[in-house]
Design an enzyme around this catalytic site. Structure first.
Site, PDB file in Angstrom:
ATOM      1  N   LEU A 132      -0.001   6.221  -0.191  1.00 30.02           N
ATOM      2  CA  LEU A 132       0.763   5.256   0.576  1.00 30.02           C
ATOM      3  C   LEU A 132       1.355   4.211  -0.368  1.00 30.02           C
ATOM      4  O   LEU A 132       0.731   3.827  -1.361  1.00 30.02           O
ATOM      5  CB  LEU A 132      -0.126   4.587   1.617  1.00 30.02           C
ATOM      6  CG  LEU A 132      -0.551   5.475   2.792  1.00 30.02           C
ATOM      7  CD1 LEU A 132      -1.668   4.805   3.584  1.00 30.02           C
ATOM      8  CD2 LEU A 132       0.632   5.785   3.697  1.00 30.02           C
ATOM      9  N   ILE A 148      -3.661   9.331  10.663  1.00 36.04           N
ATOM     10  CA  ILE A 148      -5.115   9.209  10.715  1.00 36.04           C
ATOM     11  C   ILE A 148      -5.589   9.142  12.165  1.00 36.04           C
ATOM     12  O   ILE A 148      -6.626   9.718  12.529  1.00 36.04           O
ATOM     13  CB  ILE A 148      -5.574   7.961   9.929  1.00 36.04           C
ATOM     14  CG1 ILE A 148      -4.984   7.983   8.508  1.00 36.04           C
ATOM     15  CG2 ILE A 148      -7.103   7.907   9.852  1.00 36.04           C
ATOM     16  CD1 ILE A 148      -5.212   9.260   7.747  1.00 36.04           C
ATOM     17  N   LEU A 197      -1.716   3.646  12.112  1.00 27.38           N
ATOM     18  CA  LEU A 197      -1.924   4.672  11.085  1.00 27.38           C
ATOM     19  C   LEU A 197      -1.848   6.008  11.818  1.00 27.38           C
ATOM     20  O   LEU A 197      -2.860   6.616  12.182  1.00 27.38           O
ATOM     21  CB  LEU A 197      -3.282   4.505  10.402  1.00 27.38           C
ATOM     22  CG  LEU A 197      -3.607   3.156   9.771  1.00 27.38           C
ATOM     23  CD1 LEU A 197      -4.892   3.256   8.955  1.00 27.38           C
ATOM     24  CD2 LEU A 197      -2.477   2.694   8.885  1.00 27.38           C
ATOM     25  N   VAL A 232       5.493  -4.084 -16.446  1.00 30.31           N
ATOM     26  CA  VAL A 232       5.129  -5.494 -16.303  1.00 30.31           C
ATOM     27  C   VAL A 232       4.525  -5.936 -17.633  1.00 30.31           C
ATOM     28  O   VAL A 232       3.522  -5.368 -18.077  1.00 30.31           O
ATOM     29  CB  VAL A 232       4.107  -5.693 -15.165  1.00 30.31           C
ATOM     30  CG1 VAL A 232       3.708  -7.160 -15.066  1.00 30.31           C
ATOM     31  CG2 VAL A 232       4.670  -5.192 -13.834  1.00 30.31           C
ATOM     32  N   VAL A 262       2.053  -3.010 -11.131  1.00 26.89           N
ATOM     33  CA  VAL A 262       2.104  -1.993 -12.176  1.00 26.89           C
ATOM     34  C   VAL A 262       2.042  -0.584 -11.590  1.00 26.89           C
ATOM     35  O   VAL A 262       2.648   0.339 -12.120  1.00 26.89           O
ATOM     36  CB  VAL A 262       0.982  -2.197 -13.208  1.00 26.89           C
ATOM     37  CG1 VAL A 262       1.315  -1.448 -14.488  1.00 26.89           C
ATOM     38  CG2 VAL A 262       0.810  -3.667 -13.526  1.00 26.89           C
TER      39      VAL A 262
END
Length: 596
Positions: free
Chosen positions: A423, A481, A478, A25, A51
């Site tokens: 993630l 988790i 999730l 970027v 980025v």
């Protein structure tokens, strides 16, 4: 010698080092580099939407093809800090990527200038080398050193930070005589290899553990040849999955607490000797050292000297590049086999094969539930996808279950962020794989939260025509988790479900929150939603057709039951099975033992 701007010299060095594309970027402090790239014209550029996404694209690009080094570019300040996660991910898995950041002018570095941060200090612990180049004449040599370090010893990432005035300064540099620096890789000696094979030969039930270092060294064929010469079963690590085809008679399954096979753990526990090549003894593979090592001897071969004895002290250690070691292992094994010095391992191999082919060691996949159980999704994937499929995934119950149920047949066809597991990694990494290999059949695998983290990068696939299939398993949770929270008797702050006011009340995904199909379409891609097992194969056929027509990513979203606990445990001898095990072949129709 020719006079040029320092940044022009840097671009010419990139070309000499084999760089043909970069991900990034632009921004004010790095615009001189973009100007030099435009003037040069020989290095392509993929514009990321974040980025961090650029850094993961660079990772996917490196991991896809032997010899590749992905390059990611960002401006000063937050661009560099955004890429720290990519540098950590690359460092943890021994993946070379080059991160280039812009920086405030040298005279402003100590004045808290706008977007001026000491990124080299921040990046130091997650790179092989991180430097802010303060002298223009050192720019080309900094890039030369970067490639030397990335390729030498244990591979890993490098960050080069360039103040804008350093980029723009004029230097003298002779690119015509430039050559990359020689690469250093430690190599095993013949005496070391002979000792290791002698130790293995004394055992009764030996195993080879094949790690990601074998793939990094592009040495999978040597690994298979070595195993065949010795007639010794192989247990790949998650990062080494694909070094031996899943349907090879010597592939004994994966071992571990999560991404493992029941027969793989059983075979590890039955062994009395392990030769590990290019692996780290990662804790998700071993569990406790006490259980993993009890009753067996170990030889460890690794390119990094400080890895030998880091997790536990092997009975013998060899510091060597996996490829260099395997060349000698094959050479010596051939000689010993010709001389009749190798033990007959047919009984042990038959025992390992029997476990692999025994329904009692398999987990059931043939569930007819609606919403679908994840196990059935992987059964459907096995049925719909061929042996050339390259999977890309990062972390979560989706990845863990994928490793338990999918099949991989070639090196670099399981591209996985192993240790860091951030993630959001999967979408940009898959795009990087596509840039590296325009022809490969790519199927990414995500849970809904991983998918949502960097979903904006799908627009990159639409803009630059980077098609691949993304299987999204959605339980609006999730999941990993939530499963871990069972130890605390809570189910807290992990629900992603809500009634989306824009979803029709009659829609079966009502209550699952984000409408991924609409979001994906808004980003310029195609998507299709699956509710029932019988709809999966037609959805994949539609995805293939859309990819061919539109040349964009296509998302196949599968609506899962909200809660499923996937097999895992604290020790390799105590993996908890939450769902039914197979009782008959009909329970596991896509298991390796039952495939044609």
């Amino acid at each position: 010698m020719a006079k040029m701007k320092a940044i022009e010299a840097a671009v010419r060095v990139l070309e000499k080092e084999g760089v043909t594309v970069a991900f990034g970027v632009p921004g004010a402090a790095i615009n001189p580099l973009y100007a030099a790239l435009k003037d040069h014209g020989g290095i392509g550029h993929i514009l990321a939407r974040h980025v961090e996404g650029a850094s993961h694209m660079a990772e996917g690009y490196t991991r896809a093809v032997a010899g590749n080094i992905g390059v990611c570019i960002g401006t000063s300040g937050p661009a560099g800090t955004d890429m720290i996660t990519g540098l950590y991910s690359a460092s943890a898995d021994s993946i070379p990527i080059l991160c280039i950041t812009g920086q405030a002018p040298r005279s402003r570095l100590h004045k808290e200038d706008f977007q001026a941060v000491d990124i080299a200090s921040i990046a130091k612990t997650v790179t092989k080398w991180a430097t802010t180049v303060l002298e223009p004449a050192q720019v080309p040599r900094a890039f030369q050193q970067a490639f030397h370090l990335m390729r030498s010893g244990r591979p890993g990432p490098v960050l080069i930070d360039l103040p804008i005035d350093v980029q723009l300064a004029e230097i003298e540099f002779d690119i015509d005589t430039y050559e990359p620096l020689p690469v250093y890789k430690p190599a095993a000696t013949r005496k070391q290899v002979e000792k290791a094979i002698a130790m293995l030969n004394e055992s009764e039930r030996p195993l080879l553990v094949s790690g990601g270092g074998v793939i990094n060294a592009d040495a999978s064929e040597l690994l298979v040849e070595f195993a065949e010469l010795l007639d010794v079963p192989v247990i790949p690590t998650l990062m080494g999955w694909g070094t031996i085809p899943d349907d090879h008679r010597l592939m004994a399954g994966m071992c571990g607490l999560q991404t493992s096979h029941r027969y793989g753990n059983a075979t590890m526990l039955a062994s009395d000797f392990v030769l590990g090549i290019g692996n780290r003894w990662a804790n998700r593979h071993t569990g406790s050292v006490e259980v993993y090592t009890k009753g067996r001897k170990f030889v460890h071969v690794d390119i990094e000297p400080t890895q030998i004895g880091r997790v536990f002290a092997p009975d013998y250690g060899i510091v060597s590049d996996a490829g260099a070691a395997l060349k000698l292992f094959v050479e010596v094994a051939r000689e010993w086999k010709a001389a009749g010095r190798l033990k007959d391992r047919s009984g042990w191999v038959a025992e390992c094969q029997a476990r692999k082919n025994n329904v009692e060691y398999l987990r059931k996949t043939n569930f007819d539930n609606v919403p679908m159980k994840p196990q059935r999704v992987y059964q459907c994937m096995n049925r719909s996808l061929d042996k050339d499929t390259c999977y890309v995934s990062t972390i979560g119950l989706s990845q863990i279950a994928g490793a338990q149920f999918l099949h991989v047949y070639k090196p670099r066809n399981w591209i996985n962020c192993g240790q860091a597991g951030p993630l959001g990694w999967t979408v940009p990494a898959a795009l990087g794989v596509r840039v590296a290999d325009p022809a490969r059949k790519i199927v990414a695998l995500s849970g809904d939260y991983d998918f949502q983290f960097m979903i904006e990068e799908l627009a990159v696939g639409a803009q630059f025509k980077l098609p691949y299939i993304h299987v999204l398993v959605n339980n609006s949770y999730l999941g990993l988790i939530r499963q871990a929270q069972r130890a605390f008797s809570i189910d807290y702050c992990v629900q992603l479900a809500f009634d989306n006011i824009n979803v029709d009340d009659k829609e079966e995904s009502k209550g699952y929150g984000v409408d991924h199909v609409k979001v994906v379409e808004g980003l310029g891609c195609k998507a299709i939603r699956v509710h029932r097992p019988e709809d999966f194969a037609p959805a994949m056929q539609q995805a293939e057709a859309w990819m061919a027509e539109h040349r964009t990513p296509v998302v196949v979203e599968v609506i899962l039951e909200r809660m499923t606990n996937i097999s895992m445990g604290a020790e390799i001898d105590n993996v908890i099975e939450f769902e039914d095990l197979a009782a008959a072949p009909a329970d596991v129709p896509s298991a390796l033992a039952l495939l044609d």
